[in-house]
Design an enzyme around this catalytic site. Structure first.
Site, PDB file in Angstrom:
ATOM      1  N   ILE A 137     -49.669   5.095  15.731  1.00 29.44           N
ATOM      2  CA  ILE A 137     -50.274   6.003  16.699  1.00 29.44           C
ATOM      3  C   ILE A 137     -49.678   5.654  18.052  1.00 29.44           C
ATOM      4  O   ILE A 137     -49.225   4.531  18.272  1.00 29.44           O
ATOM      5  CB  ILE A 137     -51.822   5.934  16.717  1.00 29.44           C
ATOM      6  CG1 ILE A 137     -52.334   4.512  16.938  1.00 29.44           C
ATOM      7  CG2 ILE A 137     -52.398   6.516  15.435  1.00 29.44           C
ATOM      8  CD1 ILE A 137     -53.855   4.424  16.997  1.00 29.44           C
ATOM      9  N   ASP A 138     -49.653   6.624  18.943  1.00 30.87           N
ATOM     10  CA  ASP A 138     -48.977   6.436  20.221  1.00 30.87           C
ATOM     11  C   ASP A 138     -49.634   5.343  21.055  1.00 30.87           C
ATOM     12  O   ASP A 138     -50.810   5.019  20.883  1.00 30.87           O
ATOM     13  CB  ASP A 138     -48.985   7.751  21.015  1.00 30.87           C
ATOM     14  CG  ASP A 138     -48.232   8.860  20.308  1.00 30.87           C
ATOM     15  OD1 ASP A 138     -47.301   8.547  19.552  1.00 30.87           O
ATOM     16  OD2 ASP A 138     -48.587  10.047  20.519  1.00 30.87           O
ATOM     17  N   LYS A 139     -48.859   4.814  22.001  1.00 30.96           N
ATOM     18  CA  LYS A 139     -49.335   3.743  22.876  1.00 30.96           C
ATOM     19  C   LYS A 139     -50.700   4.067  23.496  1.00 30.96           C
ATOM     20  O   LYS A 139     -51.604   3.235  23.478  1.00 30.96           O
ATOM     21  CB  LYS A 139     -48.305   3.500  23.980  1.00 30.96           C
ATOM     22  CG  LYS A 139     -48.755   2.513  25.049  1.00 30.96           C
ATOM     23  CD  LYS A 139     -47.768   2.451  26.195  1.00 30.96           C
ATOM     24  CE  LYS A 139     -48.298   1.575  27.316  1.00 30.96           C
ATOM     25  NZ  LYS A 139     -47.404   1.561  28.501  1.00 30.96           N
TER      26      LYS A 139
END
Length: 303
Positions: A137-139
């Site tokens: 999942i994105d930062k």
């Protein structure tokens, strides 16, 4: 070595073999596949090939996943919120602002740095940079991630992602007033030809499907639940922008004038999968972090 095979499907005809293999193995990079091909770990119909080989329908691709190299990642004593753990799998609640694995500009402070400190056994299929990592999942997206602790678990979880049987539900806050209660976005995603740092809905992109449901409406924002059927890079962010409702706080896909939040208001709330060994269905849920809930309270007061 771990061995696997794949029969080329009609929709994969004409695609380069390295592209096909990265689609079959979503968490393996194209450069990693090219290394496998260079080292003769990949064959087509029993014969070695080059990475620019274009597949034919019915081709049998076989590949061997080399034994992992010894980890060369600095273990860091970063607190981890472990939601579940056994000898095969780990489920963690990743905080907003944490990168999943080391990359250019993010050599330390990642989830992987924390994992190699706290967890002695991690699958090695993704090599030294991404041990145990099955999906990302994105930062600036918070929430649940599953991690494989051995190769059996890794292969099983990746296959479940490929077969679209993993349950992944997110909460998001988007710009605009979505007037209908439910919707499905079925639009292919690929690299944005105008900006290679972004993804976009494009002809010839990879199949991508997102289902959404309105949870709450505010004056100029909507709180939604998004359920992934596929797992493309930035999928929810790209799809919601595509239908005219970009995520609040999204620096890449949202408007400049937005809520004062660090990064997109997106939280991976629910994660469900079949246990690789016991075959038992497992499902986990975590509430959005405090800053996400504070935004909802603020929007409620303003409406």
């Amino acid at each position: 070595m771990t061995s696997a095979s794949h029969t080329v499907q009609p929709e994969e005809k004409g695609l380069r073999i390295d592209k096909v293999l990265t689609e079959v193995n979503p968490e393996i990079s194209r450069s990693q596949v090219q290394l496998w091909i260079k080292d003769n770990h990949v064959t087509v119909n029993g014969e070695p090939i080059k990475s620019n080989y274009k597949c034919h329908q019915g081709d049998t691709i076989e590949w061997e996943i080399p034994e992992p190299e010894e980890l060369d990642i600095k273990p860091e004593n970063i607190p981890l919120e472990i939601v579940y753990q056994d000898s095969d799998v780990l489920v963690v609640n990743k905080p907003k602002g944490m990168v999943v694995h080391p990359s250019a500009g993010h050599g330390t402070g990642t989830l992987v740095n924390a994992l190699v400190y706290h967890i002695t056994d991690l699958s090695g299929i993704n090599g030294i940079i991404r041990p145990g990592i099955v999906h990302r999942i994105d930062k600036d997206t918070s929430g649940l991630l599953m991690v494989a602790k051995n190769d059996l678990a890794h292969v099983s979880l990746v296959n479940q992602l490929k077969d679209k049987t993993v349950k992944r539900s997110y909460q998001a806050i988007v710009h605009g007033d979505i007037t209908h209660e439910y919707g499905t976005i079925d639009a292919p995603i690929g690299r944005d030809p105008k900006d290679r740092q972004k993804m976009a809905v494009i002809d010839g992109g990879r199949n991508a499907v997102t289902h959404f449901e309105v949870l709450q409406r505010f004056e100029t924002f909507t709180h939604v639940k998004c359920v992934l059927e596929t797992g493309r890079t930035h999928q929810i962010r790209v799809h919601m922008k595509y239908i005219g409702f970009p995520l609040a706080g999204d620096p890449k896909y949202g408007p400049r004038k937005t809520l004062e939040v660090e990064g997109q208001a997106l939280h991976a709330e629910v994660l469900g999968f079949e246990h690789p060994r016991t075959k038992e269905w497992m499902e986990f849920s975590v509430e959005p972090p405090e800053d996400f809930q504070d935004i909802l309270k603020m929007l409620s007061k303003m409406s």
